[in-house]
Design a protein around this motif. Sequence first.
Motif, PDB file in Angstrom:
ATOM      1  N   GLU A 168      51.192 -52.893   5.097  1.00  0.00           N
ATOM      2  CA  GLU A 168      50.310 -52.944   6.260  1.00  0.00           C
ATOM      3  C   GLU A 168      48.966 -52.270   6.011  1.00  0.00           C
ATOM      4  O   GLU A 168      48.138 -52.188   6.922  1.00  0.00           O
ATOM      5  N   LEU A 169      48.745 -51.775   4.794  1.00  0.00           N
ATOM      6  CA  LEU A 169      47.458 -51.153   4.474  1.00  0.00           C
ATOM      7  C   LEU A 169      46.375 -52.234   4.433  1.00  0.00           C
ATOM      8  O   LEU A 169      46.569 -53.302   3.841  1.00  0.00           O
ATOM      9  N   HIS A 170      45.239 -51.957   5.058  1.00  0.00           N
ATOM     10  CA  HIS A 170      44.150 -52.930   5.079  1.00  0.00           C
ATOM     11  C   HIS A 170      42.843 -52.242   4.679  1.00  0.00           C
ATOM     12  O   HIS A 170      41.991 -51.962   5.529  1.00  0.00           O
ATOM     13  N   PRO A 171      42.658 -51.947   3.392  1.00  0.00           N
ATOM     14  CA  PRO A 171      41.426 -51.288   2.971  1.00  0.00           C
ATOM     15  C   PRO A 171      40.209 -52.185   3.189  1.00  0.00           C
ATOM     16  O   PRO A 171      40.225 -53.364   2.809  1.00  0.00           O
ATOM     17  N   ASP A 172      39.190 -51.643   3.799  1.00  0.00           N
ATOM     18  CA  ASP A 172      37.954 -52.380   4.066  1.00  0.00           C
ATOM     19  C   ASP A 172      36.994 -52.159   2.894  1.00  0.00           C
ATOM     20  O   ASP A 172      36.446 -51.065   2.727  1.00  0.00           O
ATOM     21  N   LEU A 173      36.818 -53.197   2.093  1.00  0.00           N
ATOM     22  CA  LEU A 173      35.942 -53.093   0.922  1.00  0.00           C
ATOM     23  C   LEU A 173      34.548 -53.639   1.209  1.00  0.00           C
ATOM     24  O   LEU A 173      33.821 -54.043   0.302  1.00  0.00           O
ATOM     25  N   ASN A 174      34.161 -53.598   2.473  1.00  0.00           N
ATOM     26  CA  ASN A 174      32.836 -54.067   2.886  1.00  0.00           C
ATOM     27  C   ASN A 174      31.830 -52.917   2.762  1.00  0.00           C
ATOM     28  O   ASN A 174      31.154 -52.538   3.723  1.00  0.00           O
ATOM     29  N   CYS A 175      31.774 -52.343   1.573  1.00  0.00           N
ATOM     30  CA  CYS A 175      30.853 -51.243   1.301  1.00  0.00           C
ATOM     31  C   CYS A 175      30.431 -51.327  -0.155  1.00  0.00           C
ATOM     32  O   CYS A 175      31.092 -51.958  -0.973  1.00  0.00           O
ATOM     33  N   GLU A 176      29.335 -50.670  -0.484  1.00  0.00           N
ATOM     34  CA  GLU A 176      28.827 -50.737  -1.854  1.00  0.00           C
ATOM     35  C   GLU A 176      29.429 -49.668  -2.751  1.00  0.00           C
ATOM     36  O   GLU A 176      29.685 -49.904  -3.921  1.00  0.00           O
TER      37      GLU A 176
END
Length: 470
Positions: A168-176
């Motif tokens: 259920e982990l949802h890492p947000d990789l919307n970063c630089e």
Amino acid sequence: MRNLKGCTNFLFTLSGSCSCSVSLLVRKLSSVSGAAPKVCIVGGGPAGFYTAQQLLKARHDIVVDIYERLPVPFGLVRFGVAPDHPEVKNVINTFTQTAHSERFYFHGNVNVGMDISVEELKEAYHAVVLSYGAEGNRSLAVSGEDLIGVFSARDFVGWYNGHPSNKELHPDLNCETVVILGQGNVALDIARVLLSPLDMLKKTDITQRALQTLAASRVRRVLMVGRRGPLQIAGTIKEVREMINLPGTKADLLPVDYDGIAEALNDLPRPRKRLTELMIKTLKMEDGGQEVLPGADGKRVAGIRLAVKKLEGSGEGAQAIPTGHTEDLECGMVICSIGYKSLPIDPAVPFDPRRAIVQNNLGRVQGTAGLYCSGWLKRGPTGVIATTMNDSFDTARIILNDLEAGTLDMSIHKPGAQDITALLKARGVREVSFSEWEKINSEEVRRGEALGKPREKLLDVEEMLAVAWS
């Protein structure tokens, strides 16, 4: 790789934007009595399988049962080894050979400490070996550690390797920029996965969920932060070289980090010397109190404040001393790769909370005859698979010595799995055998072949059980 005034930091940016085996001669021991020694091992990871392998090899009358919390075996070989290191996972072939012994039995889906107690295992077996590894995370104990976007390395690795507890982990990789706190092999694995070309990862057993997230990733820079200097980083030369040579990626180091390092090379042990020489060779000859900082909403990580330190002493004994200065870095994610820790499994087992290990002397658990430990639970979460192998062989030798010396009373009949299985059945617990695990394995391989991968892991325990019992 870049230094921030006193912390050693490795900066990796996107350009353009064990199967180990060691021969061990073990003397075959004659049985002290007519009874067959019955040994159970708690934990189906490398420490458990290596211990079982040596016990079965040394005595042809011994029976070994492994109890594992999950329906699937192999522990960190399955869930911890980086997906782009398939050669390290080849040790699973050796473990499978051990599992096919007629004197070995795998009992998956059994949670020792909940479904069955250690004391009940001791009643049923001549020896009980605790080898369940390190399932906890070391805490930073700093402000902001609970912000959205801060992850432990264990959870992040479990996410891309398909551990059921991290599905259920949802890492947000919307970063630089991603900051990784730590400079060991796990930290290097994570950095490599974050920056690897997608085509490289598509050929591995990384989960499809992770691939889809990485495909949409905006991460272009990974900064690895350590407390001490280049001579103390915990990564191995193989992992550092892989990171430096990653296609489309460049390593950024500052010369100031390496002042005086070349002069110290001759006094270093050979492995450390080779690693340091690699970093010096990679060096770009140009300029180039800790707290996690929230963004405007106060909920999500926006940066990290680093305490600038200076090193006193040299080599492995160098100490990082605070200077009183701090430096802030902007980032969209922080991954804490500062180590795993073992957790107590049962009140009857003496546990050292400070060191996070079972209290033991060379693998013999203190104050209780017939109870042993091996692997990370015995010595702490350090070393590679080969280290665990040698440690587990040592514990097996201790058990064999105790059998020969009569420390383990073989005059007492022990029912072994017969009684434990009956207790589990009465408590509504259904076990998964090794042949039933092989059904899960076949299904994962089948799904992987359809995607052009070695396997696609099942992420849900209930789905695993449905396949196993089909």
